[in-house]
Design a protein around this motif. Sequence first.
Motif, short mmCIF file in Angstrom:
data_model
loop_
_atom_site.label_atom_id
_atom_site.label_comp_id
_atom_site.label_asym_id
_atom_site.label_seq_id
_atom_site.Cartn_x
_atom_site.Cartn_y
_atom_site.Cartn_z
N CYS A 214 0.71 5.18 -6.77
CA CYS A 214 0.16 6.52 -6.54
C CYS A 214 -1.32 6.59 -6.93
O CYS A 214 -1.71 6.11 -7.99
CB CYS A 214 0.97 7.54 -7.35
SG CYS A 214 0.32 9.21 -7.22
N ILE A 215 -2.14 7.21 -6.06
CA ILE A 215 -3.58 7.34 -6.35
C ILE A 215 -3.93 8.80 -6.69
O ILE A 215 -5.10 9.19 -6.69
CB ILE A 215 -4.44 6.86 -5.15
CG1 ILE A 215 -4.03 7.61 -3.86
CG2 ILE A 215 -4.33 5.36 -4.97
CD1 ILE A 215 -4.99 7.41 -2.68
N CYS B 265 -3.69 11.64 -5.11
CA CYS B 265 -4.48 12.38 -4.12
C CYS B 265 -3.99 13.81 -3.92
O CYS B 265 -4.70 14.65 -3.40
CB CYS B 265 -4.47 11.63 -2.78
SG CYS B 265 -2.85 11.67 -1.98
N GLN C 291 -1.72 14.98 -1.89
CA GLN C 291 -1.26 15.35 -0.54
C GLN C 291 0.20 15.80 -0.54
O GLN C 291 0.58 16.71 0.18
CB GLN C 291 -1.40 14.14 0.40
CG GLN C 291 -2.75 14.02 1.07
CD GLN C 291 -3.14 15.26 1.86
OE1 GLN C 291 -2.37 15.76 2.68
NE2 GLN C 291 -4.32 15.77 1.60
N CYS C 292 1.02 15.14 -1.34
CA CYS C 292 2.46 15.47 -1.36
C CYS C 292 2.68 16.89 -1.88
O CYS C 292 3.47 17.64 -1.32
CB CYS C 292 3.22 14.45 -2.20
SG CYS C 292 2.47 14.11 -3.80
N GLN D 238 3.84 15.20 -7.08
CA GLN D 238 3.03 14.18 -7.75
C GLN D 238 3.50 13.96 -9.19
O GLN D 238 3.56 12.82 -9.66
CB GLN D 238 1.57 14.66 -7.74
CG GLN D 238 0.57 13.61 -8.19
CD GLN D 238 -0.85 14.13 -8.13
OE1 GLN D 238 -1.21 14.90 -7.23
NE2 GLN D 238 -1.65 13.74 -9.09
N VAL E 24 6.64 11.97 -9.17
CA VAL E 24 6.32 10.54 -8.94
C VAL E 24 5.88 9.92 -10.26
O VAL E 24 6.32 8.82 -10.63
CB VAL E 24 5.22 10.39 -7.87
CG1 VAL E 24 4.71 8.96 -7.81
CG2 VAL E 24 5.74 10.84 -6.50
N CYS F 182 2.09 10.90 2.46
CA CYS F 182 1.52 10.03 1.42
C CYS F 182 0.73 8.87 2.04
O CYS F 182 1.29 8.06 2.79
CB CYS F 182 2.64 9.48 0.53
SG CYS F 182 2.00 8.34 -0.72
N PRO F 183 -0.56 8.77 1.75
CA PRO F 183 -1.37 7.71 2.37
C PRO F 183 -1.01 6.31 1.86
O PRO F 183 -1.34 5.32 2.52
CB PRO F 183 -2.80 8.08 1.96
CG PRO F 183 -2.66 8.90 0.73
CD PRO F 183 -1.35 9.64 0.86
N VAL G 254 3.98 5.79 -1.05
CA VAL G 254 4.58 5.71 -2.39
C VAL G 254 6.03 6.20 -2.38
O VAL G 254 6.89 5.68 -3.08
CB VAL G 254 3.74 6.57 -3.37
CG1 VAL G 254 4.44 6.72 -4.71
CG2 VAL G 254 2.35 5.97 -3.54
N ILE G 255 6.26 7.24 -1.56
CA ILE G 255 7.57 7.90 -1.59
C ILE G 255 8.42 7.40 -0.43
O ILE G 255 7.97 7.33 0.71
CB ILE G 255 7.39 9.44 -1.52
CG1 ILE G 255 6.40 9.90 -2.58
CG2 ILE G 255 8.74 10.15 -1.71
CD1 ILE G 255 5.96 11.35 -2.45
#
Length: 240
Positions: free
Chosen positions: A183-184, A186, A188-189, A200, A203, A223-224, A227-228
């Motif tokens: 995970c970075i 970001c 988005q999720c 997030q 996660v 998720c770019p 991760v999920i």
Amino acid sequence: MRQKIRKGMLAYSAVLFPITFIFLSPYIIIVSARMGVISGSGVMFAFLFLSSIVGSRLYCGWLCPGGAVQDMAGYANSRPWFGRFKIRSKYIIWGIWFSVVVFLWIKNGPLEVHFFKMFNGGLAGLLVYAGVASIIYFFSLVTGKRGMCHSICWMAPFMVIGEKTADLLHIPRFRLKADSNACISCGQCDKKCPMSIGVQEMVRKGNMDHTECIACLECVDSCPKKVIRFGVGRQQKKNS
Ligand code: SF4
Ligand code: SF4
């Protein structure tokens, strides 16, 4: 592509809602129970409970016409709903309502199943449909994203109980999984989740179970870093 299919399915369920709302009605089940009858909505709620033991809340994310109506309201108000009793109220309403249903079933037994009980259409049926759809729409318009799912829905508790039953009996069911190391942060999720869940954070904690999750897979698809993921499995950690 997956989200297009999901949204298309939800939109179609909204198209059919004038016919199907009778099988999701919290009112008709009570009127029928007074006559010693289990109506179509009683059968439907039993099906939702049983299906959630393996399928979790996929119905909510992919098929529920009430969810589709709320997603339409979400175009006008996409804020998360952070009411104080946002989730608790749903279980209080459900507890009172379903106790009345069970009481009437016991009192008026032996019961017979009549799936199409009160399925008579006409102007009265259309007016009731318009009233129900309007309440769902305007409640979410005022509260925020899927406000009715969080605070009022009388069907969600059946599925949450189904999920808990599966976990208690160690039955594998549909659930999310995540690799927190990738995970970075970001966000988005979180942004995409229609149920305003802190994905997030889940996660980060390595626990992707959440009773409000409707298995829509928006977090998976947004998720770019991929991760999920999702799959069928047993509970790893204690549910949220
Ligand atoms: S956590 Fe993911 S799958 Fe669950 S409701 Fe939110 S976006 Fe959908
Ligand atoms: S979208 Fe993926 S990378 Fe971004 S915060 Fe969520 S899990 Fe982490």
